[in-house]
Design an enzyme around this catalytic site. Structure first.
Site, mmCIF file in Angstrom:
data_model
loop_
_atom_site.group_PDB
_atom_site.id
_atom_site.type_symbol
_atom_site.label_atom_id
_atom_site.label_comp_id
_atom_site.label_asym_id
_atom_site.label_seq_id
_atom_site.Cartn_x
_atom_site.Cartn_y
_atom_site.Cartn_z
ATOM 1 N N ASP A 150 0.851 -1.190 0.000
ATOM 2 C CA ASP A 150 0.000 0.000 0.000
ATOM 3 C C ASP A 150 0.883 1.235 0.000
ATOM 4 O O ASP A 150 2.003 1.223 0.530
ATOM 5 C CB ASP A 150 -0.915 0.022 1.222
ATOM 6 N N ASP A 184 -7.139 -1.278 -4.465
ATOM 7 C CA ASP A 184 -8.202 -0.937 -3.517
ATOM 8 C C ASP A 184 -9.109 0.153 -4.084
ATOM 9 O O ASP A 184 -10.337 0.111 -3.919
ATOM 10 C CB ASP A 184 -7.604 -0.438 -2.194
#
Length: 219
Positions: A150, A184
């Site tokens: 991430d 995401d």
């Protein structure tokens, strides 16, 4: 050849899926090999790149066994791809609906790639060292046990709770704290589109077009 024949629902699904996965993986590999774990790069006052990793689902959430979670993801994405293929075979299908499903499937698929392969092909050193590619099997974890990368962080605003508030008084509240990635984002956008414009196509198996879905598709 007309535009409708060039951009068929099936081709749109493939193009969207490939674009999401390609951009997601390029960005993840760049961050993983150029940032040490926990490093941040401010871009704007409310946006920075911050390299973190997680075991769980979207936005860094944790959920049960790593192996079971990865297998569950693979099963769900496989079923979703099967459903997209089925939808694309219909004579009258909303292209917007297909794009929505492709965003969700490819977003989930992008994170699956991290889980399945990253542990086998990357090192995972302590900061400030950088991760490197290694021969297959010499990485930091086994197959299906890789960590999801991430990097997108949007600390939009923060404030301190007044001291007189029980339990949370004096603590700092920050919005938005989760660090996430492009995969995401694709999942989130796809789900929002599904809820706002194409929810009447669900549950699966309902093949009747609705007036609201048709309007959304024509926008």
């Amino acid at each position: 050849m007309s535009e409708n024949k060039v951009f068929t629902p099936g081709r749109l699904a493939i193009l969207v899926g490939m674009a999401v996965i390609l951009v997601d993986q390029i960005f993840k590999i760049w961050v993983k090999t150029n940032f040490y774990l926990g490093e941040s790069l401010p871009i704007l006052p409310f946006f920075e790149l911050r390299f973190v990793q997680n075991n769980g689902m979207a936005f860094g959430m944790e959920f049960g066994s790593k192996l079971l979670l990865t297998i569950f993801r693979i099963v769900v994405v496989t079923l979703l791809i099967w459903y997209i293929v089925k939808v694309c075979k219909q004579q009258k299908v909303s292209k917007g609906y297909v794009v929505t499903l492709a965003l969700i499937a490819s977003g989930a698929g992008g994170n699956i790639i991290d889980c399945v392969f990253y542990g086998e092909i990357f090192t995972n050193p302590w900061p400030p060292q950088l991760a490197q590619f290694v021969p297959w099997g010499e990485g930091y974890a086994g197959l299906f046990h890789g960590l999801v990368v991430d990097m997108l962080y949007f600390p939009l605003f923060s404030f301190q709770w007044p001291e007189w508030i029980p339990a949370i008084g004096g603590s700092t509240f920050s919005f938005f704290d989760p660090v996430f990635n492009i995969a995401d984002s694709a999942i989130t956008v796809g789900i929002l589109m599904l809820i706002l414009f194409y929810s009447k196509y669900l549950p699966f198996g309902n093949e009747e077009r609705t007036e609201s879905a048709e309007k959304a598709d024509n926008k």
